[in-house]
Design an enzyme around this catalytic site. Structure first.
Site, mmCIF file in Angstrom:
data_model
loop_
_atom_site.group_PDB
_atom_site.id
_atom_site.type_symbol
_atom_site.label_atom_id
_atom_site.label_comp_id
_atom_site.label_asym_id
_atom_site.label_seq_id
_atom_site.Cartn_x
_atom_site.Cartn_y
_atom_site.Cartn_z
ATOM 1 N N ASP A 51 82.595 17.837 36.974
ATOM 2 C CA ASP A 51 82.555 18.047 38.485
ATOM 3 C C ASP A 51 83.547 17.287 39.091
ATOM 4 O O ASP A 51 84.620 16.615 38.441
ATOM 5 C CB ASP A 51 81.180 17.181 38.911
ATOM 6 C CG ASP A 51 80.955 17.786 40.511
ATOM 7 O OD1 ASP A 51 81.892 18.463 41.201
ATOM 8 O OD2 ASP A 51 79.777 17.568 41.132
HETATM 9 C C1 NOJ Z 1 81.482 18.705 44.008
HETATM 10 C C2 NOJ Z 1 80.153 19.267 44.148
HETATM 11 O O1 NOJ Z 1 79.006 18.350 43.482
HETATM 12 C C3 NOJ Z 1 80.053 20.487 43.043
HETATM 13 O O2 NOJ Z 1 78.889 21.095 43.196
HETATM 14 C C4 NOJ Z 1 81.307 21.360 43.569
HETATM 15 O O3 NOJ Z 1 81.166 22.727 42.670
HETATM 16 C C5 NOJ Z 1 82.694 20.646 43.639
HETATM 17 N N1 NOJ Z 1 82.510 19.501 44.396
HETATM 18 C C6 NOJ Z 1 83.724 21.772 43.918
HETATM 19 O O4 NOJ Z 1 83.726 21.864 45.219
#
Ligand code: NOJ
Length: 711
Positions: A263
């Site tokens: 993530d």
């Molecule tokens: C953080 C989020 O937890 C995730 O779900 C997302 O895809 C990414 N940011 C990118 O935006």
């Protein structure tokens, strides 16, 4: 960029010799002379590429770089014909500029319809592709554990089987468009409080039975290309460097041959993350850039480990044809996208209550209608955070309802913006006066429609599950003034409704329906659509009725969130404690009625490891066409360990014309009866009696039967 130009650019950057090596069995006509090149398997093509890559090129592939306008970006390697990778959110629409705001995933879950989930995925995939993106960051398959969870609207609810089935279908839809799906967030990512560092302390059985099945289904049934490692720790180790989760379970046990992406900002180490199974750091190369190069030079990470990461990435992009087809912007039929969103949202609307047949509204039966609510004049197009989409053409309930009513009745709207932290207005000055206005208006009209909302977003959990802005007071006042009150809920998950649920005639749970909110709700209210959604979560009567009541469980103490409730999440908890929920998991009414009969099992005695086929008849006994979700729950009657009273193990949504009967068949495989035994490291079916419960909800069981498992 038009497709010819981008293809020309791609071909220019790519030498003929290279293409011969990379295009394998799909030699484009342009390179007919290379047809003599022996056909190569995907693995051979990938091996050839890896042999030609420098270590620097390999390292470049395993982390993102910042590129304006992109959520995630990995540059290509033109000399080898390896295209760039563009990653974008997400689960409710494609967040690369404005686009189609699809219904929130929780609404997809409420459809209980695999085919619609697949169509939803296909629409997401098509839009990602048209926007030149080749990896879509979704679906999100984390289980609703914490009622306040800020991202609950992004999930498929509280049940692992429902989540697994819909996630696999959605992934097939996305990937069928030639876009790689990235299932997230692996694993036990169930709260936003302390989300970057909290450790989910969860025992292995609970992980396997509740929190991992949807990931397993994504890999095994959905053939997902990519998995996102969560922010949080699991049992003390960050998900992005958790060898048990990434290597032992995901890659070794489930045979996942795609790649794991962290993530955004969830990578915390170089050698540990690299050696324990993380393949790509996002969004930049803080740990997997120069530091990874140094770690390889120093022998802390082997080049074979880097090769494995690169192989996983190349394997998937080769399988998806990206070597021949780099991402490019293309045309898209946005009308069709909206249509799919609307169909899904309509099938996901849950009719929670409907007395005296107030719904569907018959315009001939009333002369005046009041529409009341702070946000009835704006579409509930979605929740906040990375799943937020700027909609192209939002339609508010107010506009759509006014249209339907036309000149046949008078129509009045009161924008009720009363105090709460979500509102800029001052409760002391606006609340009381507006409540009075609402009462007056409700009294003066034949029917009152109240629209109420909550606000869910990534990054922050809801403070509680009470709707803010005096919305409960408003509904109470309105229904006191006019018993013919209908409440439409635009909430991303459960909210407390006990203060007024008994008093109002009807409650419609519409979730966040997306950009066409108004049309969708009007279709349901006026009967153009017969509701067929079922709750993918439990609505409690009181907050303390849920299974998460201590600070140790949530938000956690000293950075540890203990999943001490074990497998008793959602309805499993309500069943165990014998608590009557406000609205049970699986609940949802229709404008017609259904009758269940003739439940039959193919066998009443099996050996552990064998399956049972279940058959049941459903008849539409009402006066309208409709659809029913036949739900199958299994109970292990003689379990030697604490097991849920019942667990969803099968469902089928059937459309039935008025008077029509259909036979529904559901197969129960051994896994439907099994629990996970951590000491044996396997799923176990215990000999004994199992009950099959066929219901219209988890608390409205229509028929039961039993079978025995003998050793
Ligand atoms: C953080 C989020 O937890 C995730 O779900 C997302 O895809 C990414 N940011 C990118 O935006």
């Amino acid at each position: 960029m038009n497709s010819k130009r981008s293809r020309r650019r791609f071909l220019k950057q790519t030498s003929v010799a290279t293409l011969a090596a990379v295009v394998g069995d799909k030699v484009p006509t342009l390179f007919a002379s290379d047809r003599l090149t022996p056909q190569l398997s995907i693995e051979q093509r990938v091996d050839q590429l890896i042999r030609r890559m420098t270590l620097a090129e390999k390292i470049q592939m395993v982390h993102g770089v910042y590129r304006q306008g992109f959520i995630g970006y990995i540059p290509g390697i033109p000399r080898l014909g390896i295209p760039e990778l563009a990653l974008t959110d997400g689960p409710a629409g494609v967040r690369h500029g404005p686009g189609t705001a699809f219904p929130a995933p929780v609404a997809v879950a409420a459809t209980w319809d695999r085919s619609l989930a697949q169509q939803y995925g296909a629409a997401l995939g098509a839009e990602a592709k048209a926007k030149g993106q080749n990896i879509l960051l979704g679906p999100m398959v984390n289980i609703v554990r914490v009622p306040e969870g800020g991202r609950n609207f992004e999930t498929f609810g509280e049940d692992p089987y429902l989540t697994s089935q819909l996630a696999a279908a959605e992934i097939r839809g996305i990937q069928g468009q030639g876009v790689i799906a990235e299932v997230k967030h692996y694993a036990a990512n169930n709260q936003e409080a302390e989300r970057l560092k909290v450790s989910a302390e969860v025992d292995e059985r609970t992980l396997r039975e509740i929190y991992l099945p949807a990931f397993e289904a994504a890999v095994k049934d959905g053939k997902v290309g990519s998995v996102m490692a969560a922010y949080n720790k699991v049992n003390g180790t960050f998900s992005s460097e958790n060898v048990h989760l990434l290597k032992d379970v995901l890659k070794d046990e489930w045979g996942f041959d795609g790649f794991v992406v962290s993530d955004w900002g969830a990578t915390h180490s170089t050698a540990d993350a690299a050696n324990n199974g993380l393949d790509i750091e996002m969004p930049t190369g803080e740990f997997f850039g120069d530091k990874l190069m140094a770690a390889v030079k120093e022998g802390r990470v082997t080049e074979a480990t880097i090769d494995d990461k690169v192989r996983r990435i190349l394997r998937v992009i080769t399988r998806f044809g990206f070597l021949e087809r780099p991402p490019e912007v293309g045309p898209l039929d946005y009308r069709r996208q909206a249509e799919i969103g609307r169909r899904v949202a309509e099938a996901g609307v849950v009719l929670l209550k409907n007395e005296k047949d107030i719904l569907p509204l018959d315009v001939n039966n009333f002369k005046s209608v009041a529409v009341i609510g702070a946000f009835a004049d704006s579409a509930a197009s979605g929740g906040g955070g990375s799943a937020r989409i700027t909609p192209l053409n939002p339609i508010s309930p107010l506009g759509a309802i006014a249209n339907r009513i036309g000149k046949r009745a008078t129509f009045r709207f009161l924008k009720f913006v009363a105090g709460s932290d979500l509102s800029k207005s001052d409760p002391a000055t606006t609340g009381a006066g507006l409540l009075n206005d609402a009462t007056e208006l409700a009294k003066a009209c034949d029917v009152a429609l109240v629209f109420a909302r909550d606000f869910e977003s990534e990054g922050v959990d809801r403070a509680n599950i009470v709707m803010g802005m005096q919305q409960d007071e408003l509904i109470r006042e309105v229904v006191n003034a006019n018993p013919r009150t209908v409440v439409v809920l635009n909430t991303g998950c459960m909210v407390l409704v006990h203060r007024w649920a008994d008093a109002v005639l009807a409650i419609v749970q519409a979730w966040y329906p997306g950009q066409d909110d108004g049309e969708i709700i009007a279709d349901v209210l006026f009967g153009n659509v017969n509701p067929s959604g079922k709750l993918p979560i439990t609505f409690p009567k009181r907050r303390e009725d849920t299974g998460i009541t201590t600070a140790v469980q949530y938000p956690g103490v000293n950075g540890l969130g203990r999943y001490s409730e074990g497998v008793f999440v959602g309805y499993r908890h309500f069943d165990k404690e014998d608590i009557t929920p406000q609205f049970p998991f699986g609940h949802g009414l229709s404008y017609t009625t259904f009758e269940y009969s003739n439940l039959k099992l193919s066998r009443t005695q099996i050996r552990a490891g064998e399956s049972v086929a279940v058959e049941v008849q459903v008849k539409n006994t009402g006066s309208r066409d409709g659809a029913e979700v036949v739900q199958l729950y299994v109970q292990d009657i003689n379990a030697s360990l604490p097991r849920p009273v019942k667990e969803l193990k099968g469902f089928e949504k059937v459309s039935l014309k008025r008077g029509e009967t259909k036979l529904v068949r559901i197969n129960l495989d051994p896994r439907s009866m099994a629990y996970y035994d951590p000491s044996k490291k396997q799923w176990v079916v215990e000999p004994g009696t199992f009950k099959v419960l066929i219901g219209s909800s988890s608390r409205l069981i229509k028929l039961t039967a039993q079978f025995n498992v003998v050793s």
